[in-house]
Design a protein around this motif. Structure first.
Motif, mmCIF file in Angstrom:
data_model
loop_
_atom_site.group_PDB
_atom_site.id
_atom_site.type_symbol
_atom_site.label_atom_id
_atom_site.label_comp_id
_atom_site.label_asym_id
_atom_site.label_seq_id
_atom_site.Cartn_x
_atom_site.Cartn_y
_atom_site.Cartn_z
ATOM 1 N N SER B 410 15.143 -6.640 -67.494
ATOM 2 C CA SER B 410 15.745 -6.222 -68.756
ATOM 3 C C SER B 410 14.678 -5.907 -69.805
ATOM 4 C CB SER B 410 16.722 -7.288 -69.254
ATOM 5 O OG SER B 410 16.073 -8.522 -69.354
ATOM 6 N N VAL B 411 13.440 -6.377 -69.616
ATOM 7 C CA VAL B 411 12.394 -6.083 -70.606
ATOM 8 C C VAL B 411 11.956 -4.604 -70.531
ATOM 9 C CG1 VAL B 411 10.111 -6.710 -71.445
ATOM 10 C CG2 VAL B 411 11.691 -8.486 -70.691
ATOM 11 N N LEU B 442 23.643 6.274 -73.211
ATOM 12 C CA LEU B 442 23.313 5.012 -73.893
ATOM 13 C C LEU B 442 24.438 3.989 -73.708
ATOM 14 C CD1 LEU B 442 21.720 6.015 -77.301
ATOM 15 C CD2 LEU B 442 20.661 4.673 -75.487
ATOM 16 N N TRP B 443 25.646 4.423 -73.942
ATOM 17 C CA TRP B 443 26.795 3.515 -73.840
ATOM 18 C C TRP B 443 26.954 3.003 -72.407
ATOM 19 C CZ3 TRP B 443 30.399 0.527 -75.996
ATOM 20 C CH2 TRP B 443 31.569 0.260 -75.285
ATOM 21 N N ASN B 444 26.939 3.930 -71.448
ATOM 22 C CA ASN B 444 27.178 3.539 -70.061
ATOM 23 C C ASN B 444 26.069 2.640 -69.530
ATOM 24 O OD1 ASN B 444 29.505 5.038 -70.017
ATOM 25 N ND2 ASN B 444 28.543 6.842 -69.129
ATOM 26 N N MET B 445 24.840 2.992 -69.885
ATOM 27 C CA MET B 445 23.685 2.213 -69.428
ATOM 28 C C MET B 445 23.742 0.811 -70.035
ATOM 29 S SD MET B 445 20.721 2.594 -67.780
ATOM 30 C CE MET B 445 19.276 1.554 -67.662
ATOM 31 N N GLY B 449 24.025 -2.357 -67.863
ATOM 32 C CA GLY B 449 22.943 -3.334 -67.949
ATOM 33 C C GLY B 449 23.463 -4.725 -68.237
ATOM 34 N N ILE B 450 24.392 -4.828 -69.171
ATOM 35 C CA ILE B 450 24.890 -6.153 -69.550
ATOM 36 C C ILE B 450 25.705 -6.778 -68.422
ATOM 37 C CG2 ILE B 450 26.551 -7.286 -71.058
ATOM 38 C CD1 ILE B 450 25.376 -5.530 -73.299
ATOM 39 N N THR B 451 26.548 -5.972 -67.766
ATOM 40 C CA THR B 451 27.294 -6.548 -66.643
ATOM 41 C C THR B 451 26.338 -6.910 -65.514
ATOM 42 O OG1 THR B 451 27.759 -4.303 -65.917
ATOM 43 C CG2 THR B 451 29.470 -5.409 -67.155
ATOM 44 N N ALA B 472 32.461 -1.874 -60.278
ATOM 45 C CA ALA B 472 32.470 -1.274 -61.610
ATOM 46 C C ALA B 472 31.063 -1.262 -62.201
ATOM 47 C CB ALA B 472 33.422 -2.044 -62.517
ATOM 48 N N HIS B 473 30.351 -2.376 -62.051
ATOM 49 C CA HIS B 473 28.988 -2.466 -62.603
ATOM 50 C C HIS B 473 28.083 -1.361 -62.076
ATOM 51 C CE1 HIS B 473 24.830 -3.716 -63.031
ATOM 52 N NE2 HIS B 473 24.743 -3.804 -61.719
ATOM 53 N N PHE B 474 28.050 -1.200 -60.739
ATOM 54 C CA PHE B 474 27.044 -0.237 -60.259
ATOM 55 C C PHE B 474 27.503 1.204 -60.454
ATOM 56 C CE2 PHE B 474 28.991 -1.124 -56.009
ATOM 57 C CZ PHE B 474 29.317 0.176 -55.654
#
Ligand SMILES: [Cu+2]
Ligand SMILES: [Cu+2]
Ligand SMILES: [Cu+2]
Lengths: 265, 620, 244
Positions: B410-411, B442-445, B449-451, B472-474
């Motif tokens: 995530s970094v 941006l929104w989708n990523m 990323g969070i999921t 759904a995540h991938f």
């Protein structure tokens, strides 16, 4: 936007920050960010517990809590990213020709540094929280290992069966007494399956000739679902059965109705 | 503006009359390929008893590989090397002929070495794969509209899931580096062609031979395994599985060839003055992607070969009864599988980074952070594979370390967000469709990323692993981020690749349909996963019906959006508004060449004096 | 170079046409796949009987059903069971059973196959029948040894609130050359043995969709013997529809 150019004039640091914070784009982005953060905090706290089935074990309780807490950790991240993006989206250039050039900012050392430090810190919090949670569950299972009831879980293409060596019985349904730790020893007789008693928050793959372990303590009476979470061929979707967490007495009377025949090889 | 005809008129069309290469094309390839396949099948089934399971697998695999080789022979892929071996290298005229100069539309069906032709071939290959894979997704969602009622039977459903998966994975691996990496990237770096033009043609045509092999899985009984093809289920599977294995092995050859070629091109063929800090960010992203694929794909290929051997020679690599283990397969697969996510994602991100500065008229914010982000992601991505195996029981002790490496990703991912947000900051964006793609990205990523953060966490994964939540995540990362980036790239570079602007209204409508439908589709799937629906199930308890119906409605919306986009791409190819040389006012080199792009791209080799992000009012 | 000479109307028409065409292609493929998904041999309906039976103080109507499990053998043909696609072993005459709800179902299965060992010995148990037993050639069994089984008939479904759970699993005794029960095969043991007659009864509950499959590994040559016939739809697996 003449105030942008003021950034290059190197006024007193405090002054500069004040001026920056008073800029309308900063204010608007911040406002959007705060709203979005709030929305995510509320959604995370409300919807995950609502969507996820009611916890029937110690593990599941911890998982629901964890989902909520992780949403709260990530809410500010959403706020920052979406706040800036939303402001920029609304502040668009209208017309059919390219907009005039913006400021030629190539980079901003302190911002990059701050950003890296904050994301690293957030990642660290997530890692530490996850590790602690994992550690406490494995400590609990070590503590419970002594008096746990062993259930041998056998996955075969497309049905589960459960052996209770302590009682010499076997069943196609997973019956468990409440508040007694249970230790699942999971194997497959053919391809990979994944043993998933949903409301117990337990999951582990079933492999051929390699026993895997999982454990938990059921804490709530009621029925739960047992599913297969690893695609295992034709009737994978139907590799499901039910289970029930019962009172000690109910469990014992269930045991007495089962014949003693375990049909082992 | 020069037209194709005036280009050709100024030069003699090469026509090496007696050379074999003038007589070969995809048609002859097809004929020779089919002859090879029939010959192999007939010949082998005379000696091997095809009613025996493993002998049948041998025959089928050999047939599929011989089809591929036969096609390449028939299209003339080996003429160059053979002529070189016998000491009669191709003449200059023959080489020029192979570049397809002045051959009109027929060069797209030949073994053509021009990178621009290969780029267009890849583009249509990708569109075909996406159409096929997308249709299968529609079937899946149709089946899941109801619980209990069956639109298709369980084995057909399982095949749909697996073949949708692998078709889309192949499509997404090449979606950016194929069309844009071949067509645009060499021009972007000021090169006349790729470093190895013949290998370039080879990479496309090898891939092309894999497509019919993949489709043949349907006629051989389908595959029950999903695209992950876990052993021992894949060893148990019927004859359709051979098609899957052969496809991946052929595809791995193609990506290896393409990966070497793109990497070599970027390293050695950059224009004078294009030092590493002046390379456009898309080129960096594409190179990181293919360079990451070079070590990743061989393990997939090895896993496929071992599966094929278990099935055909009863070797037992993955059979616990004779000392093998399914965990071995899982390792080989995910050592490819996780880097592969970034092989797909990084070029998509890089396209967005290429687009944003153009449409907000600001320099890319912190080029260094972008490069460090890509490098960090690529580096870490090879150290995280076992997060797919937390629940496999393989080694629970190592879950902690793998959780740490995974969450470290995530970094560098954060740096990528910073670069895009920093570029947006203080700018006034020009909301053309490519730029809309950046916001959707941006929104989708972010959601992806969070999921991903939940899934990387061992206790949470204990609940979520193997559920619809993962699906759904991938899809958020691969489709929502990477494919959105690639579609934005298509709209952005379409003028240079076709000479026409992509129909703006249609692409606008399709953008919103796809993105809104996408959110509905996967919101439903996140809910289903949280509620406890396993993934890859042909049927589910009625408790999940509402979330599944939400998903199906979203899926149809996405489907219609893509159909409109497809119409726009086809229609505008000939009928779109004529594109100016630099419609977006970008500063990268591809916008300095006319359409049609001359054979060697530049009349005089360009000299680069700065990076392509010199926008801005007041340079300090 | 050709200027765009299409009118807006024409363009819109072509867009609509192309969209409709693409959707119809997808729908066409869907319909084709759906056709392939039809039950290969139609549905097999249970025959309702006139009398009722009392189980645990409750009256149930009765219905019965006869199936066979066989490879493509002469004896099976002589008894009216014919092969469907190839010589894989299979249940017939159809794999999609339709049963009335809240009924006492008596199922008779003619089993013509030999056998080896179960992968999971658990499925040697008789489960979910009214008596807890299965009648094989007149003798009641509550379980069979894991290595004396030719196939099993195992009925189950997805647990859900909208339908009652139903679980029945019955092992079928395998045919052997020196079978005590007296089905001594004449001449060729593969084609001419008579097979066992296996009878059991269970109660259906409310309406619902279920599946059944065989838990005996009879997909010879494949891993865990669960490929081939075991993994092909319509051989050793199928659906059960309980209708109200
Ligand atoms: Cu399973
Ligand atoms: Cu991964
Ligand atoms: Cu069987």
């Amino acid at each position: 936007m003449s105030q942008n150019d003021n950034l290059d004039l190197k006024p007193v640091p405090g002054e500069r920050l004040k001026k920056f914070l008073r800029r309308s784009d900063v204010l608007q982005s911040t406002l959007f960010g705060l709203i979005i953060t709030g929305v995510f905090i509320i959604l995370g706290g409300k919807y995950y517990p609502e969507w996820m089935p009611a916890a029937m074990s110690t593990d599941m309780k911890a998982i629901v809590k964890l989902m909520t807490v992780f949403t709260w950790i990530s809410a500010p991240v959403c706020g920052v990213v979406l706040g800036i993006a939303l402001y920029s989206f609304l502040n668009r250039h209208k017309g059919d020709t390219p907009p005039p050039d913006g400021p030629a900012t190539r980079t901003n050392g302190p911002v990059v540094l701050l950003w890296s430090v904050v994301t690293s810190a957030l990642a660290l919090v997530a890692v530490l929280y996850g590790l602690t949670e994992q550690n406490s569950t494995s400590l609990a299972s070590a503590r419970n290992a002594e008096d746990a009831m062993v259930v041998n879980v056998i996955g075969s293409q497309w049905a589960w069966s459960f052996d209770y060596p302590e009682y010499g019985i076997s069943s196609h349904e997973l019956m468990l007494p409440i508040d007694r730790p249970v230790s699942f020893k999971v194997v497959s007789v053919d391809v990979n399956h994944s043993f998933w008693p949903v409301q117990l928050g337990v999951k582990v793959d079933a492999n051929k000739l390699a026993e895997t372990l999982a454990d938990t303590t059921p804490t709530k009476l009621g029925e739960f679902d047992v599913k297969c979470a690893e695609l295992c061929g034709l009737y994978h979707a139907y590799m499901e059965t039910t289970g029930e967490v019962m009172t000690e007495e109910d469990f014992n009377s269930w045991v007495s109705t089962q014949d003693g025949d375990r049909n082992t090889k | 503006m020069t037209t194709l005809d005036s280009q050709v008129g100024s030069r003699a069309i090469p026509n090496p009359k007696n050379s074999l290469i003038t007589k070969l094309n995809a048609g002859t390839g097809l004929i020779v390929g089919i002859l090879f396949a029939i010959g192999t099948y007939k010949g082998l089934s005379n000696t091997l008893d095809t009613s025996v399971y493993h002998l049948h697998n041998q025959v089928l695999l050999a047939t599929m590989f011989m089809w591929s080789i036969g096609f390449l022979v028939g299209i003339g892929a080996f003429i160059g090397p053979v002529r070189w071996l016998v000491g009669k290298d191709l003449t200059a005229e023959e080489q020029l002929y192979m570049a397809g100069d002045g051959q009109g539309i027929s060069r797209y069906f030949k073994y053509c070495t021009d990178h621009k032709v290969v780029g267009i071939q890849y583009l249509w290959g990708v569109i075909t794969l996406l159409a096929v894979g997308g249709s299968m997704a529609m079937m899946i969602r149709t089946d899941l509209f109801n619980s209990g009622g069956h639109f298709v039977t369980a084995p057909i459903y399982n095949s749909l899931v697996g073949l949708h998966g692998i078709t889309m994975i192949i499509a997404l691996i090449i979606v950016a580096t194929g069309p844009f990496g071949n067509y645009i990237m060499p021009i972007m770096i000021g090169a006349a062609d790729m470093a190895f033009p013949r290998l370039n043609a080879l990479s496309w045509w090898v891939l092309a031979t894999a497509i019919p092999v993949l489709c043949s899985a349907w006629f051989l009984g389908g595959i029950p395994t999903g695209w992950t093809a876990y052993a021992p289920l894949s060893v148990q599977a019927g004859p359709g599985m051979n098609a899957f294995l052969a496809t991946i092995i052929i595809f791995a050859v193609s990506t290896a060839v393409a990966g070497m070629n793109i990497t070599a091109t970027v390293i050695t063929m950059r224009a004078k003055g294009m030092s590493w800090n002046r390379v456009p960010i898309f080129v960096i992203g594409a190179t990181v992607s293919v360079a990451l694929a070079i070590p990743a794909f061989p393990t997939f290929m090895v896993a496929m070969i071992q599966t094929a051997m278990d099935r055909s020679f009863m070797t037992g690599f993955f059979d616990a009864n004779v000392g093998g283990t399914g965990w071995l397969y899982a390792h080989l697969f995910w050592i490819m599988g996780h880097p592969e996510v970034y092989v797909i994602l990084v070029p998509g991100v890089a396209i967005i980074m290429e687009i944003v500065p153009v449409f907000v008229r600001k320099p890319l914010f912190s080029y260094t952070a972008a490069v460090v982000g890509f490098a960090g992601i690529a580096g870490l991505s090879v150290l995280v594979w076992a997060h797919h195996m937390y629940m496999s029981g393989w080694m629970p002790m190592l879950n902690g370390p793998f959780m740490v490496t995974t969450e470290m990703i995530s970094v560098p991912t954060g740096l990528i967000f910073l670069v895009i947000l920093g570029t947006l900051w203080n700018g006034k964006p020009w909301l053309k469709v490519p730029m809309l793609g950046a916001y959707a990205f941006l929104w989708n990523m972010l959601i992806g990323g969070i999921t991903g953060l939940y899934l990387s966490d061992v206790p949470a994964d204990q609940y979520l692993h193997g559920s619809m939540y993962v699906t759904a995540h991938f899809h958020y990362t691969l489709m929502g981020a990477a494919l959105t980036g690639a579609v934005a790239g298509l709209v952005y570079w379409y003028p240079k690749m076709t000479g026409h602007m992509l129909n703006e209204r249609a692409s606008y409508v399709s953008f919103w349909l796809i993105q809104i439908g996408f959110q509905i589709l996967y919101l439903g799937m996140f809910i289903a996963g949280s509620e406890g629906q396993p993934r890859r199930v042909a049927d589910y308890a009625s408790e999940f019906i509402n979330s599944n119906r939400i998903s199906t409605v979203g899926a149809y919306t996405v489907g219609i959006g893509f159909i409109i986009l497809l119409w726009a791409v086809v229609h505008s190819w000939r009928h779109g508004k004529i594109a100016p040389m630099n419609p977006w006012g970008a500063k990268t080199l591809e916008w300095t060449v006319p359409y049609p792009v001359p054979l060697t791209n530049f009349d005089t080799p360009p000299v680069v004096t700065s990076d392509p992000y010199g926008y801005g009012r007041s340079a300090k | 170079m050709a200027k765009s000479n299409m009118t807006a109307g024409k363009r819109a028409a072509s867009a609509i046409l192309a969209t409709a065409l693409s959707i119809s292609v997808v729908v066409g493929v869907g319909v084709t796949l759906n056709k392939f998904s039809a039950d290969p041999n139609g549905k097999l309906f249970a025959t309702k009987e006139a009398d009722t039976i009392n189980v645990d103080g409750k009256e149930y109507p009765k219905a019965s059903l006869t199936m066979g499990v066989y490879a493509d053998t002469e004896q099976a043909h002589a008894d009216g069971f014919t092969g469907m696609k190839n010589d894989w072993v299979q249940y017939g005459p159809s794999n999609h059973l339709v049963l009335p709800a809240n009924t006492y179902i008596t199922m008779t299965i003619h089993g013509y196959d030999g056998g080896e060992e179960l992968n999971n010995p658990f499925f040697g148990k008789v489960m979910g029948t009214v008596s807890g037993t299965v009648n094989i050639d007149g003798v009641e069994y509550d379980s069979l040894p894991y290595n004396k089984i030719q196939h099993t008939w195992t009925l189950h479904g997805i647990p859900q609130s909208t339908q009652d759970p139903l679980f029945v699993s019955v092992p079928l005794l395998r045919v052997e050359e020196d079978d005590e029960i007296g089905w001594v095969p004449t001449e060729d043991p593969i084609t001419n043995f008579k097979g066992h007659t296996i009878t059991f009864s269970f109660l259906t509950k409310g309406a619902g969709e279920y599946v059944w499959n065989c838990e005996f590994p009879c997909g010879d040559d494949t891993y865990a013997k669960f490929g081939a016939a075991m993994s092909g739809y319509g051989y050793m697996s199928g659906k059960v529809t309980v209708t109200a």
